[in-house]
Motif scaffolding. Structure first.
Motif, PDB file in Angstrom:
ATOM      1  N   ALA A 109      -0.364  -9.514   0.025  1.00  0.00           N
ATOM      2  CA  ALA A 109       0.047  -8.622   0.274  1.00  0.00           C
ATOM      3  C   ALA A 109       1.232  -8.132   1.225  1.00  0.00           C
ATOM      4  CB  ALA A 109      -1.196  -8.716   1.306  1.00  0.00           C
ATOM      5  N   THR A 125       3.203  -8.023   4.317  1.00  0.00           N
ATOM      6  CA  THR A 125       2.868  -7.464   5.972  1.00  0.00           C
ATOM      7  C   THR A 125       4.448  -7.400   6.686  1.00  0.00           C
ATOM      8  OG1 THR A 125       2.924 -10.354   5.761  1.00  0.00           O
ATOM      9  CG2 THR A 125       0.704  -8.237   5.704  1.00  0.00           C
ATOM     10  N   ILE A 175       6.891  -0.289   5.914  1.00  0.00           N
ATOM     11  CA  ILE A 175       6.143  -0.526   4.777  1.00  0.00           C
ATOM     12  C   ILE A 175       7.259   0.063   3.710  1.00  0.00           C
ATOM     13  CG2 ILE A 175       5.670   2.590   4.746  1.00  0.00           C
ATOM     14  CD1 ILE A 175       2.922  -0.229   3.541  1.00  0.00           C
ATOM     15  N   TYR A 214       6.922  -2.714   0.716  1.00  0.00           N
ATOM     16  CA  TYR A 214       5.702  -2.382   0.072  1.00  0.00           C
ATOM     17  C   TYR A 214       6.348  -1.529  -1.316  1.00  0.00           C
ATOM     18  CZ  TYR A 214       2.078  -0.260  -1.859  1.00  0.00           C
ATOM     19  OH  TYR A 214       0.172  -0.129  -2.824  1.00  0.00           O
ATOM     20  N   TRP A 215       6.475  -0.104  -1.040  1.00  0.00           N
ATOM     21  CA  TRP A 215       6.512   0.450  -1.893  1.00  0.00           C
ATOM     22  C   TRP A 215       7.857   0.117  -2.815  1.00  0.00           C
ATOM     23  CZ3 TRP A 215       3.517   3.832  -2.078  1.00  0.00           C
ATOM     24  CH2 TRP A 215       2.989   4.583  -1.301  1.00  0.00           C
ATOM     25  N   SER A 255       6.063  -2.768  -5.038  1.00  0.00           N
ATOM     26  CA  SER A 255       4.802  -2.439  -6.223  1.00  0.00           C
ATOM     27  C   SER A 255       5.419  -2.188  -6.891  1.00  0.00           C
ATOM     28  CB  SER A 255       3.568  -1.157  -4.964  1.00  0.00           C
ATOM     29  OG  SER A 255       4.337  -0.039  -5.127  1.00  0.00           O
ATOM     30  N   PRO A 295      -0.898  -2.908  -0.020  1.00  0.00           N
ATOM     31  CA  PRO A 295      -0.488  -3.183   1.393  1.00  0.00           C
ATOM     32  C   PRO A 295      -1.000  -2.914   2.473  1.00  0.00           C
ATOM     33  CG  PRO A 295      -1.551  -1.427   0.682  1.00  0.00           C
ATOM     34  CD  PRO A 295      -1.861  -2.377  -0.061  1.00  0.00           C
ATOM     35  N   GLU A 342      -0.581   2.720   3.937  1.00  0.00           N
ATOM     36  CA  GLU A 342       0.012   2.144   3.547  1.00  0.00           C
ATOM     37  C   GLU A 342       1.623   3.458   4.697  1.00  0.00           C
ATOM     38  OE1 GLU A 342      -0.519   4.928  -0.357  1.00  0.00           O
ATOM     39  OE2 GLU A 342      -0.822   2.446  -1.079  1.00  0.00           O
ATOM     40  N   GLU A 343       1.182   3.486   5.566  1.00  0.00           N
ATOM     41  CA  GLU A 343       1.865   4.505   6.319  1.00  0.00           C
ATOM     42  C   GLU A 343       1.672   3.605   7.865  1.00  0.00           C
ATOM     43  OE1 GLU A 343       0.612   8.328   7.588  1.00  0.00           O
ATOM     44  OE2 GLU A 343      -1.570   7.363   6.861  1.00  0.00           O
ATOM     45  N   CYS A 344       3.072   3.468   8.794  1.00  0.00           N
ATOM     46  CA  CYS A 344       2.871   3.249  10.108  1.00  0.00           C
ATOM     47  C   CYS A 344       1.955   3.753  10.972  1.00  0.00           C
ATOM     48  CB  CYS A 344       4.481   2.849  10.361  1.00  0.00           C
ATOM     49  SG  CYS A 344       5.513   1.257   8.999  1.00  0.00           S
TER      50      CYS A 344
END
Ligand SMILES: [Zn+2]
Ligand SMILES: [Zn+2]
Length: 202
Positions: free
Chosen positions: A43, A45, A50, A53-54, A57, A70, A87-89
């Motif tokens: 994960a 973090t 984010i 993460y993008w 991935s 995510p 997937e968003e803040c």
């Protein structure tokens, strides 16, 4: 390699360079996952973003056996709170209750990281609708991790673990075994239900 079913071994707390205070690049992280004999899932973090993460991935799509969950380690009023599967803040300033609602509205889950270490939310944990408690964090002392475990027992939440890695050397120092298929939704569901086992090599 084929996708793995039934048990996933996951580092549930990893930072990339997008955290600002971490050094791991997305490419390095994916290379480490590719090279590892059994940890094929993390994960991401990062602190309040984010973006890492993008990028991770996107790179991980080249490997069928790697799965990226995510996540965001959100700075709340008195510490940190991890949301997974989102997937968003959330908007700032982030109050604990609104971050929890934000995650749940998006089918995410809420993990309380290092509750008794620096930036831990401590006993506030007892009053929020979280889904799991991080009871093994290599940056916390044995005593702080023990208190986290007692807290999880007291508020009846599953125990999870993650390395909280900010550099490559810190990756995989703690991780969680989850009885689930290699799919984000199934993993999150299994964590909520407590189909988890923590492990540490510290
Ligand atoms: Zn933290
Ligand atoms: Zn962290």
């Amino acid at each position: 390699m084929r996708k793995r079913d039934f048990v996933q071994v996951i580092d549930l707390h990893v930072h990339t360079k997008y955290s600002g205070d971490a050094k791991i690049t997305p490419k390095e992280l994916v290379d480490q996952l590719h090279a590892h004999p059994f940890i094929k899932c993390v994960a991401i973090t990062d602190h309040d973003t984010i973006l890492g993460y993008w990028e991770v991935s996107k790179l991980a799509k080249a490997y069928e056996d790697i799965l990226i969950i995510p996540g965001i380690e959100v700075s709340v009023e008195n510490g940190h709170l991890i949301i997974l599967g989102v997937e968003e803040c959330p908007k700032y300033p982030s109050l604990i209750e609104s971050v929890v609602d934000f995650a749940k509205e998006r089918d995410g889950i809420v993990v309380i990281p290092h509750p008794y270490r620096e930036h831990g939310i401590g006993d506030t944990s007892e009053n929020i609708e979280a889904d799991a408690v991080e009871v093994l964090n290599p940056h916390a002392t044995h005593e702080e991790n023990k208190r986290a475990e007692n807290l999880a027992r007291k508020i009846n939440l599953p125990c999870v673990a993650g390395s909280d890695a900010h550099s490559l050397q810190e990756l995989w120092l703690a991780y969680t075994q989850v009885d689930a298929k290699q799919e984000v939704d199934d993993i999150l569901k299994a964590i909520k239900k407590g189909r988890v086992k923590v492990a540490s090599i510290k």
